[in-house]
Design an enzyme around this catalytic site. Sequence first.
Site, PDB file in Angstrom:
ATOM      1  N   SER A  31       0.795  -1.233   0.000  1.00  0.00           N
ATOM      2  CA  SER A  31       0.000   0.000   0.000  1.00  0.00           C
ATOM      3  C   SER A  31       0.822   1.274   0.000  1.00  0.00           C
ATOM      4  O   SER A  31       0.245   2.366  -0.046  1.00  0.00           O
ATOM      5  CB  SER A  31      -0.966  -0.008   1.184  1.00  0.00           C
ATOM      6  N   LYS A  43       0.026   3.722  -2.719  1.00  0.00           N
ATOM      7  CA  LYS A  43      -1.007   4.750  -2.596  1.00  0.00           C
ATOM      8  C   LYS A  43      -0.400   6.154  -2.451  1.00  0.00           C
ATOM      9  O   LYS A  43      -1.079   7.150  -2.700  1.00  0.00           O
ATOM     10  CB  LYS A  43      -1.926   4.440  -1.417  1.00  0.00           C
ATOM     11  N   SER A  93      -6.164   3.022   4.306  1.00  0.00           N
ATOM     12  CA  SER A  93      -5.557   2.296   3.194  1.00  0.00           C
ATOM     13  C   SER A  93      -6.611   1.634   2.321  1.00  0.00           C
ATOM     14  O   SER A  93      -6.552   0.439   2.028  1.00  0.00           O
ATOM     15  CB  SER A  93      -4.558   1.254   3.720  1.00  0.00           C
TER      16      SER A  93
END
Length: 520
Positions: free
Chosen positions: A71, A74, A316
């Site tokens: 993640s 991101k 997330s």
Amino acid sequence: MVLLVGFTVLLAVPGAAAPAASTHSSLRADLDRILSDPRLEGASVGAVVRDPATERILYRRSPHRRLIPASNAKLFTSVAALEALGPDFRFRTGVLATGRQRGGVLLGDLYLRGTGDPTMLASGYRRLADRIADAGIRVVRGNVLADDSHFDDRGLANGWMAVDEPYYYAAPVSALTVAPNTDYDSGSVAVRVRPTRRGQPVRVSPQPETDAVEIVNRARTLAPDATARLSVRRAHGTGRVIVSGGVPVGSGTRRALSSVPDPTAYALDVFRRALAERGITFEGVGEAVTPERARLLAEHRSMPLRRLLVPFLKLSNNGHAEALVKAMGRVVRGEGSWQAGLGVLRTRMAALGIEPANYRLVDGSGLSTLDSMAPAQLAELLDVVRERPWFEDWKRALPLAGAPDRMTGGTLRGRMRDTSAEGNVSAKTGSMTGVSALSGYVRTSTGRQLVFSVVFNGFLSAPPRDVQDAVAVRLARHGAGADGAAPNSDGRDSSPTEVADNPSTPPDEAMFECSWSKSC
């Protein structure tokens, strides 16, 4: 006398540099020790610490080794979205018609047109239905048609694992969708499970009410002192959600999330129910592209991107990342696809000095194991965006170490508590099987802001997040005392960071972001 003064000055300069050199040397030694954890033996470890004020690299270990970021991807997606769409960008969901209205009768079809809003709740569709009723429409002499043509028809990204397909964190992406909660887990439905009498089937119901999935109830009510063993899982490639196991008598209502196979059908079902509840009749439902001549009857606008960043980054949220990628493609290149959107992302990263040839992203969330980037690139991005006009909104959206409020601490609210890093580390986490990442900002004991990225791949143990926390704690103490050593012997944070695995489900939840298992 003049010569003596000059001599004194010359001696003072190298003497002043000695403490700084000693401090940096001590930092490197401590980080080397922390990263020598035996759980990382045989794993790939990349780490970078930058001082933006001096543009110095304070620490590096395999900084250019490309690793799966999970993640941490991101960070790229959110920055590109802010650059390409702007912090005031909003998703829009509209209801349109081409036919004329005569009294309470609409002569023609009613179109529900989406642009990918991942925050659209059932209440949003009810408000749209209210607007139609307020316009005096009671009969639609035509169909209610869903238009999801703003995005292409690919719901799942490259490299997403088949085992993840039934779970809400890997829900399909569509221009029309529904979120069942205010975490905005779009493309999923909440399944409520309530115990009844011992030995009897539990009660199950979807939230919101929908026929987009079929719930198959195989679960039983257990004795009051029994251990709950509940599994809620959509059968792979189908719309059947299997509820199995059991819950004890008197244990209260439990909720579990499941992805839906067709978010567009889900949204259409929720909207047509809202129309029916208001006494609005229509001939049928289906899907079609809205004609250009259609007029707008009602519209729902999402929160602006600057606010959406909070649930997106704090929790997330994968669905938000993918919707933003496709939105970038549609807005900038006229094509709501991963290919177009990731092309926009690469262009925006290049404009910030992040060379596209040195990383690979095939999705926006980092769920794909095909994604690859180096800690040096993550640290460089964190450094350069400090000058962007939206930076403070973006930084505030990153998880804050040890902050107890869920929408402040996010995936770091249970980490680094009661340490020097608490309240001083704003960073994006990343977790999946064999992958753990932490990249962000740390305010040191002297008030200096450092940038760091620590990424682990290929470990075989439970995620060694405590090692990454120890790095962050040590950085927070940088400049304190003689060497800024951590308060305990090994620099570890003693606060809980582990997520328990649910043995009744195939994925190992301990490997994921804690927000995905709703444990933080």
